[in-house]
Design a protein around this motif. Structure first.
Motif, short mmCIF file in Angstrom:
data_model
loop_
_atom_site.label_atom_id
_atom_site.label_comp_id
_atom_site.label_asym_id
_atom_site.label_seq_id
_atom_site.Cartn_x
_atom_site.Cartn_y
_atom_site.Cartn_z
N PHE A 148 60.24 76.04 1.12
CA PHE A 148 61.61 75.52 1.17
C PHE A 148 61.83 74.63 2.38
N SER A 149 61.11 74.87 3.47
CA SER A 149 61.27 74.03 4.67
C SER A 149 60.86 72.57 4.38
N TYR A 150 59.97 72.36 3.39
CA TYR A 150 59.55 71.00 3.03
C TYR A 150 60.64 70.26 2.24
N ILE A 151 61.52 70.98 1.57
CA ILE A 151 62.50 70.33 0.69
C ILE A 151 63.94 70.60 1.09
N GLU A 152 64.17 71.29 2.21
CA GLU A 152 65.53 71.72 2.56
C GLU A 152 66.49 70.57 2.84
N ASP A 153 65.99 69.36 3.12
CA ASP A 153 66.88 68.23 3.38
C ASP A 153 67.59 67.75 2.11
N ILE A 154 67.00 67.98 0.92
CA ILE A 154 67.65 67.54 -0.33
C ILE A 154 67.96 68.69 -1.27
N ALA A 155 67.62 69.93 -0.88
CA ALA A 155 67.81 71.06 -1.79
C ALA A 155 68.67 72.15 -1.17
N LYS A 156 69.31 72.90 -2.04
CA LYS A 156 70.04 74.09 -1.59
C LYS A 156 69.60 75.26 -2.46
N VAL A 157 69.60 76.44 -1.89
CA VAL A 157 69.18 77.63 -2.61
C VAL A 157 70.34 78.08 -3.49
N GLU A 158 70.11 78.12 -4.80
CA GLU A 158 71.13 78.59 -5.73
C GLU A 158 71.01 80.08 -5.98
N LYS A 159 69.80 80.60 -5.92
CA LYS A 159 69.58 82.03 -6.10
C LYS A 159 68.48 82.46 -5.14
N GLU A 160 68.79 83.42 -4.32
CA GLU A 160 67.83 83.92 -3.32
C GLU A 160 66.58 84.50 -4.01
N PRO A 161 65.45 84.55 -3.29
CA PRO A 161 64.22 85.10 -3.88
C PRO A 161 64.44 86.54 -4.36
N GLN A 162 63.97 86.81 -5.57
CA GLN A 162 64.13 88.12 -6.18
C GLN A 162 62.84 88.49 -6.88
N LEU A 163 62.39 89.73 -6.71
CA LEU A 163 61.16 90.19 -7.31
C LEU A 163 61.38 90.59 -8.76
N ASN A 164 60.64 89.92 -9.67
CA ASN A 164 60.69 90.22 -11.11
C ASN A 164 59.27 90.53 -11.58
N GLY A 165 58.91 91.79 -11.58
CA GLY A 165 57.55 92.16 -11.98
C GLY A 165 56.55 91.65 -10.97
N LEU A 166 55.65 90.77 -11.41
CA LEU A 166 54.64 90.20 -10.52
C LEU A 166 55.07 88.87 -9.92
N PHE A 167 56.30 88.45 -10.16
CA PHE A 167 56.78 87.16 -9.68
C PHE A 167 57.92 87.33 -8.68
N LEU A 168 57.92 86.49 -7.67
CA LEU A 168 59.03 86.39 -6.73
C LEU A 168 59.69 85.04 -7.06
N ASP A 169 60.88 85.09 -7.65
CA ASP A 169 61.53 83.88 -8.16
C ASP A 169 62.68 83.46 -7.26
N MET A 170 62.80 82.14 -7.06
CA MET A 170 63.89 81.56 -6.30
C MET A 170 64.33 80.29 -7.02
N TYR A 171 65.63 80.06 -7.12
CA TYR A 171 66.16 78.86 -7.78
C TYR A 171 66.74 77.94 -6.72
#
Length: 176
Positions: A148-171
Motif C-alpha cells: 500500500f505504501s507504493y500506491i497510497e498517493d492515489i489510493a484509499k483503503v475502502e476495507k481494512e485487511p481481513q482474513l478469509n480462510g487462506l487469504f488476507l483481503d484488502m480493498y
C-alpha cells in the motif's frame, strides 16, 4: 396482454389492457378532460389517433394519458440510452500477492494496480498464505502495508485487511 406482474413492473398498460372501469384522462399538454368510462375513453383516444396509457393506477379514479405510444416508447428508450451513457461503471479488479514476494515483484504489481486505480476501478488485494504461514498473519499484514505504501498517493483503503480462510483481503479505491 401487457399486465404488470410482481416480477416485471415496467410493462405499460395501454388501451384495452387497462382494467379500471373509469379513468381520468389527461392530454399531452397536461389539460384534464375528465373521468370517462374505459371504453368511452378508448374510443375518444382512437378518434384523436392516439393511445390511452395508464399513468397512475393507485389514484381514484386511475389516471390515463393520451399519447402516441410508438413515439412514447421511442422517447423512453432514448432517455434510457442517454442515462446509460452518463453512467460510470466501476469494475472490481484483483491483485494476488504472497508473503515472501520480492521488492521488484511488489513494485511491478503496484504499477499495475496504479493503472487500475487511474481508470477508476476498485481493487481487491489478496495475499495468499500457504501451509503454516496462516498461523502468522502479521507477516501478511506487513506485506500489504508495504504494498500500500507504493500506491497510497492515489489510493484509499475502502476495507481494512481481513482474513478469509487462506487469504488476507484488502480493498482499495481511487482517491477522488
Amino acid at each position: 396482454m401487457n399486465q404488470p406482474t410482481k416480477n416485471n413492473k415496467n410493462i405499460e398498460q395501454i388501451n384495452y389492457d387497462i382494467r379500471a372501469w373509469e379513468v381520468l384522462i389527461i392530454m399531452d399538454d397536461g389539460s384534464r378532460i375528465g373521468p370517462l368510462g374505459r371504453n368511452e375513453a378508448i374510443r375518444f383516444a382512437e378518434e384523436k389517433g392516439l393511445d390511452l396509457l395508464l399513468v397512475s393506477a393507485v389514484s381514484n379514479p386511475p389516471v390515463a394519458k393520451l399519447v402516441d405510444f410508438g413515439k412514447y416508447k421511442y422517447e423512453q428508450k432514448k432517455k434510457e440510452k442517454e442515462n446509460k451513457k452518463n453512467q460510470h461503471i466501476t469494475e472490481n479488479k484483483e491483485m494476488r500477492l504472497r508473503t515472501g514476494i520480492g521488492d521488484h515483484d511488489l513494485e511491478f504489481k503496484a504499477k499495475k494496480v496504479r493503472e487500475f486505480l487511474i481508470e477508476g476501478n476498485r481493487v481487491k488485494i489478496s495475499l495468499k498464505f500457504r501451509g503454516r504461514e496462516v498461523a502468522r498473519p502479521e507477516f501478511g499484514k506487513e506485506t500489504l502495508d508495504k504494498f500500500f505504501s507504493y500506491i497510497e498517493d492515489i489510493a484509499k483503503v475502502e476495507k481494512e485487511p481481513q482474513l478469509n480462510g487462506l487469504f488476507l483481503d484488502m480493498y482499495v479505491g481511487p482517491k477522488k
